[in-house]
Enzyme design. Sequence first.
Site, short mmCIF file in Angstrom:
data_model
loop_
_atom_site.label_atom_id
_atom_site.label_comp_id
_atom_site.label_asym_id
_atom_site.label_seq_id
_atom_site.Cartn_x
_atom_site.Cartn_y
_atom_site.Cartn_z
N HIS A 36 -5.01 -8.45 3.20
CA HIS A 36 -5.34 -9.41 2.14
C HIS A 36 -5.15 -8.80 0.75
CE1 HIS A 36 -9.07 -7.11 2.78
NE2 HIS A 36 -9.29 -7.32 1.49
N GLU A 66 -15.88 -9.74 5.03
CA GLU A 66 -16.27 -10.29 3.74
C GLU A 66 -15.88 -11.76 3.63
OE1 GLU A 66 -14.14 -7.49 1.38
OE2 GLU A 66 -12.30 -8.64 1.36
N ARG A 106 -5.57 1.05 1.42
CA ARG A 106 -4.56 0.40 0.58
C ARG A 106 -3.20 0.49 1.27
NH1 ARG A 106 -5.12 3.36 -3.88
NH2 ARG A 106 -6.91 2.18 -4.58
N HIS A 130 -9.54 -3.67 5.73
CA HIS A 130 -10.78 -2.94 5.97
C HIS A 130 -11.00 -2.74 7.47
CE1 HIS A 130 -11.52 -3.76 1.79
NE2 HIS A 130 -11.63 -5.05 1.99
#
Length: 343
Positions: free
Chosen positions: A177, A119, A197, A101
């Site tokens: 991740h 996150e 992605r 991200h």
Amino acid sequence: MDPLIFTPLLKRLVWGGRRLGELLGKRLGDHDDYAESWEIVDHGDDQSVVASGPLAGKSLRQLLDEFPRELLGRDAALAAEGFPLLLKYLDCHRVLSVQVHPDDEYASRMPVPDKGKTEAWYVLDAGPDSRIYAGLRPGVDAEQLATAVAEGSCQELLHAITPRVGECYFIPAGTVHALGEGLVVAEIQQSSDTTFRLFDWNRVDAQGRSRDLHVAEALAVTDFARGPVTAQTPVADTDGLQTLVRCHAFELRAAHWGASGESAASGHTLPIGTPVRLGGDNRMRLITVACGRVTIRQSEASKDDRPSITLGIGDSAILPAATGPISAESESGPTTLLVAQLP
């Protein structure tokens, strides 16, 4: 303003399953690919809606417009930008794609600007063979990663972890991740839905088609200086909670009641019936129950006179800044309450 409970938004994706219903009690349809339950969100058309009470039917966006100070308190100035956090549960029936991200600066320059996405995950369930892939192995650079993606061997460069229930993992923007098969996690994040992605495990659908990748963008935002990620070390606080994560976007804390290695993988637990105090400091909080049942009450009246709300596993709420001090306790264990707030 009373605590606010919302109707979850369920998301069906190729890697989802049925455990959002089986483990967390979410009301699922007949499909077998329920991947995410967005508990609290204000992001474009994705809007949490109040489930009951005098504000029933109002979206989180409407609440911010009408009650910015009551909801956000000291952080009311942020209301114009939307609710800053997003809380969700994920059922990883299959391994997720390898992804990354962007940070706030990069996301703000995209054709459709967004927030960055830092996150954290809290593990509710994990199979014996479940893995978390978080961070690159030491020394991996952009050229090596690009080559591995092109050759379909990206997994060889990822740091793999065998997670335990009760562990927390912090994933700053820029960290490569993936969540592995067999995991159920709670996720607190910045209010963003931007994902690049990088690798999808060479999967194809029934028609032989693979999902789109965003390799150039992923490589551009990857933090190659960040090495392998490990589980967070909880820090015991004087108020009975533990701090799991403290970063620029949020703080994640936890209260554990009852002795259980599963509900508190490391350390401090409270005796059943011991209350913890939340709020009373002009700050908004998100809460969700990761294990057991938690009862919350206003703190300023006698226990018998205070209306209460009981939340079971997977239930979530906003404690508005204007709610005032709240008492939270478990009446049977083991129990874990996660508490997220702005820094």
